[in-house]
Design a protein around this motif. Structure first.
Motif, PDB file in Angstrom:
ATOM      1  N   MET A   1      -7.710  15.750 -14.758  1.00 28.90           N
ATOM      2  CA  MET A   1      -7.399  14.495 -14.057  1.00 28.90           C
ATOM      3  C   MET A   1      -7.615  13.308 -14.846  1.00 28.90           C
ATOM      4  SD  MET A   1      -8.566  13.436  -9.917  1.00 28.90           S
ATOM      5  CE  MET A   1      -9.771  14.289 -10.003  1.00 28.90           C
ATOM      6  N   ALA A   2      -6.732  12.366 -14.378  1.00 23.85           N
ATOM      7  CA  ALA A   2      -6.870  11.123 -15.172  1.00 23.85           C
ATOM      8  C   ALA A   2      -7.824  10.487 -14.561  1.00 23.85           C
ATOM      9  CB  ALA A   2      -5.569  10.238 -14.748  1.00 23.85           C
ATOM     10  N   ASP A   3      -8.457   9.231 -15.474  1.00 23.52           N
ATOM     11  CA  ASP A   3      -9.934   8.626 -14.855  1.00 23.52           C
ATOM     12  C   ASP A   3      -9.395   7.716 -13.701  1.00 23.52           C
ATOM     13  OD1 ASP A   3     -11.188  10.041 -16.473  1.00 23.52           O
ATOM     14  OD2 ASP A   3     -11.278   8.498 -18.387  1.00 23.52           O
ATOM     15  N   LYS A   4      -8.221   7.189 -13.888  1.00 24.32           N
ATOM     16  CA  LYS A   4      -7.646   6.042 -12.767  1.00 24.32           C
ATOM     17  C   LYS A   4      -6.420   6.526 -12.173  1.00 24.32           C
ATOM     18  CE  LYS A   4      -9.625   2.077 -14.822  1.00 24.32           C
ATOM     19  NZ  LYS A   4      -9.106   0.725 -15.610  1.00 24.32           N
ATOM     20  N   LEU A   5      -6.361   6.154 -11.035  1.00 23.61           N
ATOM     21  CA  LEU A   5      -4.881   6.320 -10.198  1.00 23.61           C
ATOM     22  C   LEU A   5      -4.114   4.962 -10.502  1.00 23.61           C
ATOM     23  CD1 LEU A   5      -3.317   8.013  -8.593  1.00 23.61           C
ATOM     24  CD2 LEU A   5      -4.530   7.014  -6.518  1.00 23.61           C
ATOM     25  N   GLU A   6      -3.221   5.107 -11.325  1.00 25.76           N
ATOM     26  CA  GLU A   6      -2.616   3.660 -11.523  1.00 25.76           C
ATOM     27  C   GLU A   6      -0.895   3.877 -11.200  1.00 25.76           C
ATOM     28  OE1 GLU A   6      -3.482   3.791 -15.861  1.00 25.76           O
ATOM     29  OE2 GLU A   6      -5.223   2.508 -15.390  1.00 25.76           O
ATOM     30  N   VAL A   7      -0.799   4.522 -10.239  1.00 23.77           N
ATOM     31  CA  VAL A   7       0.768   4.500  -9.629  1.00 23.77           C
ATOM     32  C   VAL A   7       1.194   3.440  -9.681  1.00 23.77           C
ATOM     33  CG1 VAL A   7       0.353   6.890  -8.711  1.00 23.77           C
ATOM     34  CG2 VAL A   7       0.167   4.783  -7.331  1.00 23.77           C
ATOM     35  N   GLU A   8       0.721   2.228  -8.966  1.00 23.00           N
ATOM     36  CA  GLU A   8       1.394   0.906  -8.843  1.00 23.00           C
ATOM     37  C   GLU A   8       1.743   0.351 -10.132  1.00 23.00           C
ATOM     38  OE1 GLU A   8       1.031  -3.015  -5.903  1.00 23.00           O
ATOM     39  OE2 GLU A   8      -0.644  -1.509  -6.026  1.00 23.00           O
ATOM     40  N   GLN A   9       0.915   0.488 -11.301  1.00 24.54           N
ATOM     41  CA  GLN A   9       1.031   0.105 -12.735  1.00 24.54           C
ATOM     42  C   GLN A   9       2.265   0.724 -13.134  1.00 24.54           C
ATOM     43  OE1 GLN A   9      -2.051   0.652 -11.251  1.00 24.54           O
ATOM     44  NE2 GLN A   9      -2.666  -1.156 -11.359  1.00 24.54           N
ATOM     45  N   ARG A  10       2.455   2.041 -12.629  1.00 22.46           N
ATOM     46  CA  ARG A  10       3.558   2.917 -13.445  1.00 22.46           C
ATOM     47  C   ARG A  10       4.789   2.578 -12.873  1.00 22.46           C
ATOM     48  NH1 ARG A  10       1.761   8.971 -13.963  1.00 22.46           N
ATOM     49  NH2 ARG A  10       3.876   8.986 -15.179  1.00 22.46           N
ATOM     50  N   TRP A  11       4.934   2.308 -11.384  1.00 25.13           N
ATOM     51  CA  TRP A  11       6.097   2.183 -10.934  1.00 25.13           C
ATOM     52  C   TRP A  11       5.906   0.917  -9.703  1.00 25.13           C
ATOM     53  CZ3 TRP A  11       3.854   7.390 -10.050  1.00 25.13           C
ATOM     54  CH2 TRP A  11       4.312   8.165 -11.156  1.00 25.13           C
ATOM     55  N   PRO A  12       5.891  -0.266 -10.161  1.00 27.22           N
ATOM     56  CA  PRO A  12       5.336  -1.476  -9.551  1.00 27.22           C
ATOM     57  C   PRO A  12       6.644  -1.790  -8.574  1.00 27.22           C
ATOM     58  CG  PRO A  12       6.055  -1.718 -11.569  1.00 27.22           C
ATOM     59  CD  PRO A  12       6.032  -0.617 -11.759  1.00 27.22           C
ATOM     60  N   GLU A  13       7.623  -1.424  -8.892  1.00 26.56           N
ATOM     61  CA  GLU A  13       9.055  -1.717  -7.936  1.00 26.56           C
ATOM     62  C   GLU A  13       8.862  -0.888  -6.539  1.00 26.56           C
ATOM     63  OE1 GLU A  13      10.023   2.036 -10.333  1.00 26.56           O
ATOM     64  OE2 GLU A  13       8.757   0.216 -10.850  1.00 26.56           O
ATOM     65  N   LEU A  14       8.153   0.208  -6.679  1.00 29.77           N
ATOM     66  CA  LEU A  14       8.137   0.979  -5.262  1.00 29.77           C
ATOM     67  C   LEU A  14       7.210   0.266  -4.285  1.00 29.77           C
ATOM     68  CD1 LEU A  14       7.686   4.650  -6.986  1.00 29.77           C
ATOM     69  CD2 LEU A  14       9.784   3.416  -6.098  1.00 29.77           C
ATOM     70  N   PHE A  15       6.325  -0.757  -4.896  1.00 29.98           N
ATOM     71  CA  PHE A  15       5.457  -1.292  -3.947  1.00 29.98           C
ATOM     72  C   PHE A  15       5.681  -2.807  -3.510  1.00 29.98           C
ATOM     73  CE2 PHE A  15       3.423   2.031  -6.062  1.00 29.98           C
ATOM     74  CZ  PHE A  15       2.440   2.416  -5.208  1.00 29.98           C
ATOM     75  N   THR A  16       6.632  -3.376  -4.075  1.00 25.85           N
ATOM     76  CA  THR A  16       7.243  -4.607  -3.866  1.00 25.85           C
ATOM     77  C   THR A  16       7.315  -5.091  -2.270  1.00 25.85           C
ATOM     78  OG1 THR A  16       9.372  -4.391  -4.444  1.00 25.85           O
ATOM     79  CG2 THR A  16       8.038  -4.926  -6.184  1.00 25.85           C
ATOM     80  N   LYS A  17       8.044  -4.156  -1.694  1.00 28.48           N
ATOM     81  CA  LYS A  17       8.411  -4.612  -0.395  1.00 28.48           C
ATOM     82  C   LYS A  17       7.230  -4.059   0.695  1.00 28.48           C
ATOM     83  CE  LYS A  17      13.180  -3.847  -1.144  1.00 28.48           C
ATOM     84  NZ  LYS A  17      14.550  -2.952  -0.837  1.00 28.48           N
ATOM     85  N   LEU A  18       6.163  -3.628   0.279  1.00 34.88           N
ATOM     86  CA  LEU A  18       4.986  -3.467   1.137  1.00 34.88           C
ATOM     87  C   LEU A  18       4.262  -4.162   1.624  1.00 34.88           C
ATOM     88  CD1 LEU A  18       3.962   0.001  -0.592  1.00 34.88           C
ATOM     89  CD2 LEU A  18       5.570  -0.339   1.322  1.00 34.88           C
ATOM     90  N   SER A  19       3.883  -4.500   2.836  1.00 31.76           N
ATOM     91  CA  SER A  19       2.802  -5.383   3.379  1.00 31.76           C
ATOM     92  C   SER A  19       1.434  -5.042   2.945  1.00 31.76           C
ATOM     93  CB  SER A  19       3.024  -5.487   4.913  1.00 31.76           C
ATOM     94  OG  SER A  19       2.226  -4.524   5.487  1.00 31.76           O
ATOM     95  N   VAL A  20       0.579  -5.831   2.934  1.00 30.16           N
ATOM     96  CA  VAL A  20      -1.052  -5.540   2.578  1.00 30.16           C
ATOM     97  C   VAL A  20      -1.263  -4.121   3.404  1.00 30.16           C
ATOM     98  CG1 VAL A  20      -3.320  -6.342   2.639  1.00 30.16           C
ATOM     99  CG2 VAL A  20      -1.330  -8.083   1.818  1.00 30.16           C
ATOM    100  N   ILE A  21      -0.773  -4.064   4.762  1.00 30.33           N
ATOM    101  CA  ILE A  21      -1.530  -3.280   5.355  1.00 30.33           C
ATOM    102  C   ILE A  21      -0.777  -2.040   4.947  1.00 30.33           C
ATOM    103  CG2 ILE A  21      -1.362  -2.062   7.759  1.00 30.33           C
ATOM    104  CD1 ILE A  21      -1.768  -4.903   8.775  1.00 30.33           C
ATOM    105  N   GLN A  22       0.451  -1.866   4.796  1.00 30.87           N
ATOM    106  CA  GLN A  22       1.467  -0.869   4.114  1.00 30.87           C
ATOM    107  C   GLN A  22       1.023  -0.203   2.974  1.00 30.87           C
ATOM    108  OE1 GLN A  22       5.120  -2.755   4.566  1.00 30.87           O
ATOM    109  NE2 GLN A  22       5.503  -1.424   6.523  1.00 30.87           N
ATOM    110  N   ARG A  23       0.496  -1.368   2.075  1.00 33.32           N
ATOM    111  CA  ARG A  23       0.150  -0.858   0.688  1.00 33.32           C
ATOM    112  C   ARG A  23      -1.207  -0.193   0.689  1.00 33.32           C
ATOM    113  NH1 ARG A  23       1.328  -5.213  -2.098  1.00 33.32           N
ATOM    114  NH2 ARG A  23       2.526  -4.148  -3.724  1.00 33.32           N
ATOM    115  N   ASN A  24      -2.245  -0.586   1.829  1.00 34.45           N
ATOM    116  CA  ASN A  24      -3.254   0.054   1.991  1.00 34.45           C
ATOM    117  C   ASN A  24      -3.422   1.315   2.515  1.00 34.45           C
ATOM    118  OD1 ASN A  24      -6.321  -0.032   1.830  1.00 34.45           O
ATOM    119  ND2 ASN A  24      -6.277  -0.056   3.914  1.00 34.45           N
TER     120      ASN A  24
END
Length: 78
Positions: A1-24
């Motif tokens: 397993m990787a040391d960090k969960l870095e999905v937002e860094q890998r696929w930032p375009e997937l997170f752009t439309k999320l609100s703070v609550i949705q992102r959390n």
């Protein structure tokens, strides 16, 4: 397993439309699965972010998840 969960860094375009609550909410789900040994892939992350932002409903989310699981079973059982 990787040391960090870095999905937002890998696929930032997937997170752009999320609100703070949705992102959390997405991060909580991803982190929980990751701590259980799940390895992030773009398809799963995209499906979860699509569901969180309301781009797909629960039925479509389940359909996509089941289709992905069936593909993975076929690939791993060969």
């Amino acid at each position: 397993m990787a040391d960090k969960l870095e999905v937002e860094q890998r696929w930032p375009e997937l997170f752009t439309k999320l609100s703070v609550i949705q992102r959390n909410a997405v991060w909580q789900s991803l982190a929980s699965a990751w701590h259980e040994g799940w390895l992030p892939n773009r398809e799963d992350v995209e499906n979860l972010t699509d569901r969180a932002q309301g781009a797909i409903d629960s039925a479509e989310y389940r359909r996509r998840a089941h289709a992905a699981a069936r593909r993975r079973v076929v690939v791993t059982s060969r």
